[in-house]
Design a protein around this motif. Structure first.
Motif, PDB file in Angstrom:
ATOM      1  N   ARG A 123     -36.830 138.852  72.127  1.00 52.15           N
ATOM      2  CA  ARG A 123     -35.809 138.306  71.237  1.00 52.15           C
ATOM      3  C   ARG A 123     -35.192 139.430  70.416  1.00 52.15           C
ATOM      4  N   THR A 139     -28.188 133.983  75.361  1.00 48.90           N
ATOM      5  CA  THR A 139     -28.326 133.318  74.078  1.00 48.90           C
ATOM      6  C   THR A 139     -28.650 131.856  74.331  1.00 48.90           C
ATOM      7  N   ALA A 163     -32.778 140.714  67.150  1.00 47.67           N
ATOM      8  CA  ALA A 163     -32.527 140.291  65.775  1.00 47.67           C
ATOM      9  C   ALA A 163     -31.288 139.404  65.744  1.00 47.67           C
ATOM     10  N   SER A 164     -31.178 138.604  64.702  1.00 50.82           N
ATOM     11  CA  SER A 164     -30.010 137.734  64.568  1.00 50.82           C
ATOM     12  C   SER A 164     -28.737 138.571  64.392  1.00 50.82           C
ATOM     13  N   GLU A 165     -27.606 137.933  64.651  1.00 47.92           N
ATOM     14  CA  GLU A 165     -26.330 138.631  64.497  1.00 47.92           C
ATOM     15  C   GLU A 165     -26.120 139.099  63.060  1.00 47.92           C
ATOM     16  N   ARG A 166     -26.555 138.316  62.105  1.00 50.95           N
ATOM     17  CA  ARG A 166     -26.400 138.711  60.693  1.00 50.95           C
ATOM     18  C   ARG A 166     -27.274 139.919  60.358  1.00 50.95           C
ATOM     19  N   TYR A 186     -20.161 140.513  60.337  1.00 53.06           N
ATOM     20  CA  TYR A 186     -20.891 139.611  61.227  1.00 53.06           C
ATOM     21  C   TYR A 186     -20.086 139.302  62.491  1.00 53.06           C
ATOM     22  N   HIS A 234     -28.950 128.393  72.364  1.00 53.31           N
ATOM     23  CA  HIS A 234     -28.570 127.757  71.104  1.00 53.31           C
ATOM     24  C   HIS A 234     -29.807 127.227  70.388  1.00 53.31           C
ATOM     25  N   ARG A 259     -20.890 139.617  66.495  1.00 59.66           N
ATOM     26  CA  ARG A 259     -20.744 138.442  67.367  1.00 59.66           C
ATOM     27  C   ARG A 259     -19.918 138.801  68.604  1.00 59.66           C
ATOM     28  N   GLY A 292     -32.163 131.684  69.818  1.00 52.00           N
ATOM     29  CA  GLY A 292     -31.889 133.093  69.586  1.00 52.00           C
ATOM     30  C   GLY A 292     -31.274 133.769  70.795  1.00 52.00           C
ATOM     31  N   THR A 293     -31.200 135.081  70.717  1.00 55.43           N
ATOM     32  CA  THR A 293     -30.637 135.911  71.778  1.00 55.43           C
ATOM     33  C   THR A 293     -31.743 136.776  72.337  1.00 55.43           C
TER      34      THR A 293
END
Length: 90
Positions: free
Chosen positions: A37, A70, A39-42, A52, A72, A56, A75-76
């Motif tokens: 996984r 990704t 990290a988040s986009e943020r 951000y 939904h 994206r 995560g990615t």
């Protein structure tokens, strides 16, 4: 390889492409296992010091290249066959 590159006005490439290229190099360089996984986009936006929406758009680029998936609400993730220990040389 995880050192964040410096993005300045002297660079002639699009910022989201530069970030996508850097993340792709990190994936192909074995920093991430296949299926791991990201990290988040943020969080990535904070790490790279960009908006951000720029991250994206970089993620869209990486999905188009087949390097990430990704899910939904989950995560990615590094796509199967990519990343550390997958035997992919190229």
């Amino acid at each position: 390889m995880s050192d964040v590159p410096v993005f300045g006005p002297e660079r002639h490439e699009l910022l989201y492409v530069a970030i996508a290229d850097h993340l792709a190099a990190r994936i192909k360089g074995g920093e991430f296992d296949s299926g791991s996984r990201l990290a988040s986009e943020r969080v990535l936006a904070d790490e790279y010091g960009v908006a951000y929406l720029t991250v994206r758009r970089a993620m869209v680029e990486l999905r188009e290249r087949g390097l990430i998936l990704t899910v939904h609400g989950k995560g990615t993730f590094v796509a199967p066959g990519q990343g550390l220990g997958c035997g992919n040389d190229g």
